[in-house]
Design an enzyme around this catalytic site. Structure first.
Site, PDB file in Angstrom:
ATOM      1  N   LYS A 231     -10.119   2.992  -1.751  1.00  0.00           N
ATOM      2  CA  LYS A 231     -10.118   2.273  -0.223  1.00  0.00           C
ATOM      3  C   LYS A 231     -11.532   2.898   0.608  1.00  0.00           C
ATOM      4  O   LYS A 231     -11.349   4.077   1.086  1.00  0.00           O
ATOM      5  CB  LYS A 231      -8.621   2.932   1.230  1.00  0.00           C
TER       6      LYS A 231
ATOM      7  N   GLU B 270       0.932  -1.229   0.274  1.00  0.00           N
ATOM      8  CA  GLU B 270       0.099   0.198   0.100  1.00  0.00           C
ATOM      9  C   GLU B 270       0.075   1.531   0.125  1.00  0.00           C
ATOM     10  O   GLU B 270       1.611   1.398   0.717  1.00  0.00           O
ATOM     11  CB  GLU B 270      -1.014  -0.231   1.448  1.00  0.00           C
TER      12      GLU B 270
ATOM     13  N   CYS C  36      -5.531  -3.151   2.755  1.00  0.00           N
ATOM     14  CA  CYS C  36      -5.052  -3.514   3.242  1.00  0.00           C
ATOM     15  C   CYS C  36      -5.473  -3.426   5.074  1.00  0.00           C
ATOM     16  O   CYS C  36      -6.552  -4.741   5.371  1.00  0.00           O
ATOM     17  CB  CYS C  36      -4.535  -1.560   4.223  1.00  0.00           C
TER      18      CYS C  36
END
Length: 262
Positions: free
Chosen positions: A112, A42, A146
């Site tokens: 995200k 990431e 993540c």
């Protein structure tokens, strides 16, 4: 069987050129080893420094880096997942992950949804779209970023679209329970393989412990890195249904009832 590689490395904060060079070396090495796809961590190209990204990284630099990443995939004939700050929008900038094919063409893009902690939440805006899924390399591939892989709902949203391999760029610092407990549970309960690529070393005060991992759909470890820089290689078996003794979580769940409870 799908052959994949995971880059685990220490990024140089805001040294985009140095970090791109590290990705290119990994792509060349992965392709030479026969990998079909390279997964990177990431925000690796900028380094994981949310506040500095917001203040110091212009949109033009992000666009230029993305063009170079597409060129790396094309030059080395390898599919690739990279993570960069998202493009500017009226609401701000998110954290993005992109899957490109061997020609450098973008197949999937994800912003995200589940931002982690106050620093991410002050620097970026969350996405609102479900994880994207596409047919590629003979698989149904989904993208998460993540913290999202720790949520059963996020993994299930990808699996509900047929995903059998989840690619997860991450920047995990100091919580081994994620790779040792949560990710195997997510893989097993949803019958999806998971590849999880992390930073290692120190980046401006944060220590990343590595532990990048590839898990089979039953939660077993196919390949795992230690704390040092690594190029992790794994062969991910073709997806399979439940065995004679399960697990049957997907078949047995009573989704309408669960939704009513919530």
């Amino acid at each position: 069987m799908t052959r994949i590689a995971l880059l685990q490395a220490q990024a140089e904060p805001l040294d985009i050129g140095a970090n791109l060079a590290a990705v290119e070396r990994a792509a060349a090495q992965a392709a030479e080893a026969g990998a079909e796809l390279l997964l990177t961590p990431e925000l690796f190209v900028t380094g994981y420094v949310p506040a500095r990204i917001r203040a110091e990284v212009p949109a033009e630099a992000v666009r230029a880096a993305e063009e170079q990443l597409s060129g790396i995939a094309r030059e080395h004939r390898i599919s690739m997942v990279h993570s960069l700050p998202g493009p500017e929008s009226p609401g701000g900038r998110g954290i993005a992950a992109v899957l490109t094919d061997q020609q450098g063409q973008s197949l999937l893009r994800h912003q995200k949804v589940q931002l982690f902690g106050p620093e991410e939440k002050s620097a970026f805006v969350p996405g609102a779209e479900r994880p994207p899924v596409a047919e590629h390399l003979g698989r149904r591939i989904g993208l998460l970023i993540c913290y999202e892989a720790e949520f059963p709902e996020m993994v299930r949203a990808a699996v509900a679209q047929g995903a059998d391999l989840l690619l997860v760029p991450t920047a995990l610092s100091g919580d081994r329970a994620v790779v040792e407990i949560l990710l195997p549970a997510r893989a097993r309960e949803s019958r999806a393989a998971i590849a999880y690529a992390n930073h290692c070393g120190r980046e401006e005060g944060l220590r990343f412990d590595g532990a990048s991992v590839v898990l089979d759909a039953d939660g077993s470890v196919l390949s795992r890195a230690g704390e040092q820089p690594d190029l992790l290689l794994a062969q991910v078996p073709a997806p399979a249904g439940p065995g004679p003794e399960g697990p049957w979580y997907l078949e047995d769940r009573r989704a309408d009832l669960h939704r009513r409870w919530l």
